[in-house]
Design an enzyme around this catalytic site. Sequence first.
Site, PDB file in Angstrom:
ATOM      1  N   LYS A  44     -15.870   5.154   5.432  1.00 17.84           N
ATOM      2  CA  LYS A  44     -16.382   3.811   5.602  1.00 17.84           C
ATOM      3  C   LYS A  44     -15.237   2.806   5.778  1.00 17.84           C
ATOM      4  O   LYS A  44     -15.424   1.720   6.285  1.00 17.84           O
ATOM      5  CB  LYS A  44     -17.208   3.402   4.358  1.00 17.84           C
ATOM      6  CG  LYS A  44     -18.405   4.275   4.106  1.00 17.84           C
ATOM      7  CD  LYS A  44     -19.088   3.837   2.798  1.00 17.84           C
ATOM      8  CE  LYS A  44     -20.227   4.769   2.463  1.00 17.84           C
ATOM      9  NZ  LYS A  44     -20.823   4.430   1.146  1.00 17.84           N
ATOM     10  N   GLY A  45     -14.068   3.191   5.314  1.00 16.05           N
ATOM     11  CA  GLY A  45     -12.973   2.230   5.147  1.00 16.05           C
ATOM     12  C   GLY A  45     -12.520   1.524   6.410  1.00 16.05           C
ATOM     13  O   GLY A  45     -12.064   0.390   6.364  1.00 16.05           O
ATOM     14  N   ASP A 101      -8.394   3.379   8.134  1.00 19.12           N
ATOM     15  CA  ASP A 101      -8.000   2.206   7.337  1.00 19.12           C
ATOM     16  C   ASP A 101      -6.557   2.299   6.857  1.00 19.12           C
ATOM     17  O   ASP A 101      -5.788   1.351   6.965  1.00 19.12           O
ATOM     18  CB  ASP A 101      -8.956   2.017   6.145  1.00 19.12           C
ATOM     19  CG  ASP A 101      -9.163   3.289   5.311  1.00 19.12           C
ATOM     20  OD1 ASP A 101      -8.568   4.347   5.638  1.00 19.12           O
ATOM     21  OD2 ASP A 101      -9.933   3.225   4.333  1.00 19.12           O
ATOM     22  N   LYS A 133       1.267   3.641   4.268  1.00 15.35           N
ATOM     23  CA  LYS A 133       2.084   3.772   3.051  1.00 15.35           C
ATOM     24  C   LYS A 133       3.083   4.882   3.329  1.00 15.35           C
ATOM     25  O   LYS A 133       2.742   6.056   3.211  1.00 15.35           O
ATOM     26  CB  LYS A 133       1.212   4.219   1.872  1.00 15.35           C
ATOM     27  CG  LYS A 133       0.377   3.177   1.218  1.00 15.35           C
ATOM     28  CD  LYS A 133      -0.269   3.785  -0.047  1.00 15.35           C
ATOM     29  CE  LYS A 133      -1.374   2.915  -0.570  1.00 15.35           C
ATOM     30  NZ  LYS A 133      -2.131   3.558  -1.666  1.00 15.35           N
ATOM     31  N   PHE A 154      -2.325   0.270  -4.830  1.00 15.67           N
ATOM     32  CA  PHE A 154      -3.716   0.563  -4.504  1.00 15.67           C
ATOM     33  C   PHE A 154      -4.339  -0.713  -3.965  1.00 15.67           C
ATOM     34  O   PHE A 154      -4.485  -1.698  -4.678  1.00 15.67           O
ATOM     35  CB  PHE A 154      -4.488   1.067  -5.724  1.00 15.67           C
ATOM     36  CG  PHE A 154      -5.874   1.513  -5.366  1.00 15.67           C
ATOM     37  CD1 PHE A 154      -6.092   2.749  -4.768  1.00 15.67           C
ATOM     38  CD2 PHE A 154      -6.960   0.677  -5.580  1.00 15.67           C
ATOM     39  CE1 PHE A 154      -7.371   3.149  -4.400  1.00 15.67           C
ATOM     40  CE2 PHE A 154      -8.243   1.070  -5.215  1.00 15.67           C
ATOM     41  CZ  PHE A 154      -8.437   2.312  -4.629  1.00 15.67           C
ATOM     42  N   VAL A 155      -4.664  -0.706  -2.693  1.00 12.67           N
ATOM     43  CA  VAL A 155      -5.146  -1.929  -2.042  1.00 12.67           C
ATOM     44  C   VAL A 155      -6.653  -1.876  -1.818  1.00 12.67           C
ATOM     45  O   VAL A 155      -7.227  -0.797  -1.647  1.00 12.67           O
ATOM     46  CB  VAL A 155      -4.411  -2.188  -0.698  1.00 12.67           C
ATOM     47  CG1 VAL A 155      -2.965  -2.553  -0.943  1.00 12.67           C
ATOM     48  CG2 VAL A 155      -4.500  -0.983   0.233  1.00 12.67           C
ATOM     49  N   ASP A 161     -12.173   0.097  -0.423  1.00 14.66           N
ATOM     50  CA  ASP A 161     -12.989  -0.161  -1.608  1.00 14.66           C
ATOM     51  C   ASP A 161     -12.280   0.137  -2.916  1.00 14.66           C
ATOM     52  O   ASP A 161     -11.269   0.830  -2.967  1.00 14.66           O
ATOM     53  CB  ASP A 161     -14.268   0.678  -1.553  1.00 14.66           C
ATOM     54  CG  ASP A 161     -14.012   2.147  -1.869  1.00 14.66           C
ATOM     55  OD1 ASP A 161     -13.077   2.720  -1.284  1.00 14.66           O
ATOM     56  OD2 ASP A 161     -14.722   2.706  -2.730  1.00 14.66           O
ATOM     57  N   ARG A 167     -15.246  -3.980  -0.319  1.00 17.43           N
ATOM     58  CA  ARG A 167     -15.013  -3.687   1.115  1.00 17.43           C
ATOM     59  C   ARG A 167     -15.232  -4.934   1.958  1.00 17.43           C
ATOM     60  O   ARG A 167     -14.701  -5.055   3.048  1.00 17.43           O
ATOM     61  CB  ARG A 167     -15.997  -2.621   1.618  1.00 17.43           C
ATOM     62  CG  ARG A 167     -15.803  -1.249   1.051  1.00 17.43           C
ATOM     63  CD  ARG A 167     -16.676  -0.262   1.837  1.00 17.43           C
ATOM     64  NE  ARG A 167     -16.867   0.987   1.135  1.00 17.43           N
ATOM     65  CZ  ARG A 167     -16.010   2.004   1.159  1.00 17.43           C
ATOM     66  NH1 ARG A 167     -14.899   1.908   1.837  1.00 17.43           N
ATOM     67  NH2 ARG A 167     -16.256   3.128   0.506  1.00 17.43           N
TER      68      ARG A 167
HETATM   69  P1  5GP Z   1      -4.391  10.206   2.655  1.00 15.22           P
HETATM   70  O1  5GP Z   1      -5.126  11.471   3.016  1.00 15.22           O
HETATM   71  O2  5GP Z   1      -3.516   9.685   3.750  1.00 15.22           O
HETATM   72  O3  5GP Z   1      -3.638  10.384   1.360  1.00 15.22           O
HETATM   73  O4  5GP Z   1      -5.454   9.126   2.274  1.00 15.22           O
HETATM   74  C1  5GP Z   1      -6.287   8.517   3.165  1.00 15.22           C
HETATM   75  C2  5GP Z   1      -7.515   7.965   2.462  1.00 15.22           C
HETATM   76  O5  5GP Z   1      -7.279   7.701   1.059  1.00 15.22           O
HETATM   77  C3  5GP Z   1      -7.885   6.645   3.058  1.00 15.22           C
HETATM   78  O6  5GP Z   1      -8.741   6.802   4.174  1.00 15.22           O
HETATM   79  C4  5GP Z   1      -8.542   5.934   1.891  1.00 15.22           C
HETATM   80  O7  5GP Z   1      -9.898   6.275   1.831  1.00 15.22           O
HETATM   81  C5  5GP Z   1      -7.845   6.485   0.665  1.00 15.22           C
HETATM   82  N1  5GP Z   1      -6.768   5.596   0.185  1.00 15.22           N
HETATM   83  C6  5GP Z   1      -5.444   5.841   0.205  1.00 15.22           C
HETATM   84  N2  5GP Z   1      -4.744   4.799  -0.304  1.00 15.22           N
HETATM   85  C7  5GP Z   1      -5.675   3.865  -0.642  1.00 15.22           C
HETATM   86  C8  5GP Z   1      -5.582   2.540  -1.218  1.00 15.22           C
HETATM   87  O8  5GP Z   1      -4.514   1.993  -1.527  1.00 15.22           O
HETATM   88  N3  5GP Z   1      -6.765   1.888  -1.396  1.00 15.22           N
HETATM   89  C9  5GP Z   1      -7.983   2.422  -1.091  1.00 15.22           C
HETATM   90  N4  5GP Z   1      -9.068   1.686  -1.326  1.00 15.22           N
HETATM   91  N5  5GP Z   1      -8.092   3.658  -0.549  1.00 15.22           N
HETATM   92  C10 5GP Z   1      -6.956   4.366  -0.322  1.00 15.22           C
END
Ligand code: 5GP
Length: 177
Positions: A44-45, A101, A133, A154-155, A161, A167
């Site tokens: 959803k992000g 996102d 990140k 953590f944003v 969300d 969101r």
């Molecule tokens: P990755 O697989 O790259 O570690 O993580 C991707 C997913 O983790 C993103 O699509 C998101 O849903 C979640 N995520 C990672 N960091 C954050 C953050 O700082 N805030 C939020 N709300 N979700 C995050």
Amino acid sequence: MITAVNDLKILLTDEQIQTRIKSLADEINNDYKGEEIVLICVLKGAVMFAVDLSKHLNMPLKMEFIKLSSYGNGMTSSGKVQSFGAHLEEINGKNVLIVEDIIDTGLTAEFLINYIKETYNPKTLKFCSLLNKKETRKSSVEPDYYGFEIGNKFVVGYGLDDEGYNRNLNYIGYKEI
Ligand code: 5GP
């Protein structure tokens, strides 16, 4: 420091986000001149970002929506992809732009890219993330386009969300830990 709702500190304002999205769209428009694309929004992000970005894209464009239904531990191969209201078969032979996102460890991006490549036959495949990140990466995958590099916070907001909430914020904030 400006404080927003729920004790959030503002990291990126509405204006900063929209200005950057416009310049990202200019870059994407330039790269795909004369080409058609299928934009895949990862729910959803990425919904806010994908919608706002798409408004500035000027090539023939179709939008599809997918959701990772389960991540398992570590978001790897146990992830399953659901597609909504769309026939992902339509992406065969097309220029595909995945819109996310945030890229954190990069494992979700890696899974999605491999999934699309193995399941379909896109002409080209690129990955666009609003946030990046870099410090926390566990995969060699890097986005082709990204809006902002951010630190290990953590944003929330603008699609991202906090246990389902926030969101809807038009800015991106974080909680001081
Ligand atoms: P990755 O697989 O790259 O570690 O993580 C991707 C997913 O983790 C993103 O699509 C998101 O849903 C979640 N995520 C990672 N960091 C954050 C953050 O700082 N805030 C939020 N709300 N979700 C995050």
